[in-house]
Design a protein around this motif. Structure first.
Motif, PDB file in Angstrom:
ATOM      1  N   GLY A 277       0.586  -1.322  -0.096  1.00 11.64           N
ATOM      2  CA  GLY A 277       0.263  -0.207   0.085  1.00 11.64           C
ATOM      3  C   GLY A 277       0.874   1.526   0.416  1.00 11.64           C
ATOM      4  N   VAL A 278       1.609   1.054   0.412  1.00 15.75           N
ATOM      5  CA  VAL A 278       2.879   3.118   0.465  1.00 15.75           C
ATOM      6  C   VAL A 278       3.241   2.789  -0.565  1.00 15.75           C
ATOM      7  N   ASP A 279       3.524   1.145  -1.093  1.00 15.97           N
ATOM      8  CA  ASP A 279       4.264   1.392  -2.581  1.00 15.97           C
ATOM      9  C   ASP A 279       3.361   2.173  -3.763  1.00 15.97           C
ATOM     10  N   GLN A 280       2.662   1.298  -3.408  1.00 21.08           N
ATOM     11  CA  GLN A 280       0.898   1.851  -4.638  1.00 21.08           C
ATOM     12  C   GLN A 280       0.836   3.288  -4.411  1.00 21.08           C
ATOM     13  N   THR A 281       0.848   4.046  -2.741  1.00 24.45           N
ATOM     14  CA  THR A 281       0.648   5.299  -2.311  1.00 24.45           C
ATOM     15  C   THR A 281       1.391   6.188  -3.456  1.00 24.45           C
ATOM     16  N   ARG A 282       2.863   5.718  -2.805  1.00 19.80           N
ATOM     17  CA  ARG A 282       3.657   6.699  -4.325  1.00 19.80           C
ATOM     18  C   ARG A 282       3.706   6.613  -5.656  1.00 19.80           C
ATOM     19  N   GLN A 283       3.507   5.528  -6.048  1.00 16.55           N
ATOM     20  CA  GLN A 283       2.922   5.243  -7.450  1.00 16.55           C
ATOM     21  C   GLN A 283       2.158   6.275  -8.661  1.00 16.55           C
ATOM     22  N   LEU A 284       0.779   6.299  -6.883  1.00 18.38           N
ATOM     23  CA  LEU A 284      -0.199   6.844  -7.538  1.00 18.38           C
ATOM     24  C   LEU A 284       0.062   8.384  -8.058  1.00 18.38           C
ATOM     25  N   TRP A 285       1.320   9.318  -7.002  1.00 14.33           N
ATOM     26  CA  TRP A 285       1.512  10.329  -6.841  1.00 14.33           C
ATOM     27  C   TRP A 285       2.664  10.893  -7.678  1.00 14.33           C
ATOM     28  N   GLN A 286       2.845   9.953  -8.046  1.00 12.70           N
ATOM     29  CA  GLN A 286       3.996   9.546  -9.432  1.00 12.70           C
ATOM     30  C   GLN A 286       3.576  10.342 -10.990  1.00 12.70           C
ATOM     31  N   ILE A 287       2.320   9.083 -10.847  1.00 15.81           N
ATOM     32  CA  ILE A 287       1.886   9.574 -11.715  1.00 15.81           C
ATOM     33  C   ILE A 287       0.820  10.459 -11.745  1.00 15.81           C
ATOM     34  N   LEU A 288       0.035  10.980 -11.174  1.00 16.45           N
ATOM     35  CA  LEU A 288      -1.086  12.529 -10.462  1.00 16.45           C
ATOM     36  C   LEU A 288       0.130  13.648 -11.448  1.00 16.45           C
ATOM     37  N   SER A 289       1.131  13.431 -10.155  1.00 19.46           N
ATOM     38  CA  SER A 289       2.839  14.588 -10.487  1.00 19.46           C
ATOM     39  C   SER A 289       3.006  15.007 -11.882  1.00 19.46           C
TER      40      SER A 289
END
Length: 291
Positions: A277-289
């Motif tokens: 979940g921690v890794d996927q949250t960071r991946q989500l932020w990378q996609i959005l940013s």
């Protein structure tokens, strides 16, 4: 007072004054201090339905079968069924149960609210003060849908204008009745009402959001306002676990990330020992940013 009209008014209004969503440069879901406040509503909607984002949000939601299929309050009770099974039959049954539970985790659509702007169709000063009430004209012809149905309002001063989203939705509920969708908005959905606060204090966030999904359209301004209030209340009171493993958690996670609250999600998954979940949250932020 409500009057009924046919398709003549609908053709006139839709041709000259099409029904559109808000064109504001700032999304209603983003706060002014958000690191992604430069993205408008259409861009956020496109990001939300992106296949990569949907896959991450669904994984972040979690899949607690016991919570998803727990006992709920319903109108009619169902009989309890008992069955004798072998180990293989039990495994097959639990597999089907997991698949059934997954259907309850379909993420709620993320839509920009419809604009509250109205278009003036005519100003007839000769009927100024004719009545103390507004007149609402609604097209109820069979080929009209709830989205393109023409609803116009005659003000007391003689001004004829297009209806607000709230007025349009109320007319749809009035003429096309559906179960558990009263004409007037339930007090529970008013963010200033004590009933909503009491319900949230009992951790019944999912109940309120489920009913709101049934009562409102995803792009209704009141629905967006209610969701934002509940999400902010959930974060402020550290109750992310209340919405975890529900169909609303994906939208909540997306809302937190676009408003720069990713650290709260990271802490939540660390407490649950969900490194993925921690890794996927960071991946989500990378996609959005990177959009």
């Amino acid at each position: 007072m409500t009057l009924l009209i046919t398709g003549i008014l609908r053709k006139f209004a839709l041709t000259k004054f099409p029904f559109t969503a808000s064109n504001s440069s700032l999304s209603s879901w983003c706060k002014a201090e958000s690191p992604l406040s430069h993205l408008n509503g259409e861009q956020l909607e496109s990001l939300f339905v992106d296949e990569r984002v949907q896959r991450l949000l669904l994984s972040l939601t979690g899949h607690d079968t016991d919570k998803i299929l727990r006992h709920r309050r319903i109108n009619q009770t169902e009989r309890t069924h008992y069955a004798l099974m072998t180990d293989n039959m039990m495994k097959e049954f639990m597999s089907r149960l997991d698949q059934r539970a997954g259907k309850f985790l379909r993420i709620v659509p993320f839509k920009e609210p419809r604009s509250n702007r109205t278009e003036v169709l005519a100003r007839d000063v000769e009927i100024d003060g004719f009545d103390t009430a507004k007149f609402v004209f609604t097209d109820i012809s069979f080929d009209a849908t709830d989205l393109d149905r023409t609803v116009v309002v005659r003000e007391q001063d003689g001004t004829l204008r297009t209806a607000l989203p709230e007025e349009r939705d109320r007319m749809n509920r009035l003429f096309f009745v559906q179960p558990n969708r009263p004409v007037n908005e339930p007090p529970l959905f008013a963010i200033t009402d004590e009933w909503l606060q009491k319900t949230l204090d009992r951790d019944e966030h999912e109940f309120v959001l489920d009913w709101a999904c049934h009562f409102y359209e995803p792009d209704a301004p009141k629905f967006v306002e209610l969701c934002k209030y509940i999400f902010d209340h959930t974060l402020a009171n550290d109750k992310l676990d209340v919405l975890y493993s529900t169909r609303h958690f994906g939208t909540l996670a997306f809302y937190l990330v676009i408003n720069g609250k990713m650290d709260k999600l990271l802490q939540f998954y660390e407490q649950k020992n969900r490194n993925d979940g921690v890794d996927q949250t960071r991946q989500l932020w990378q996609i959005l940013s990177c959009y």
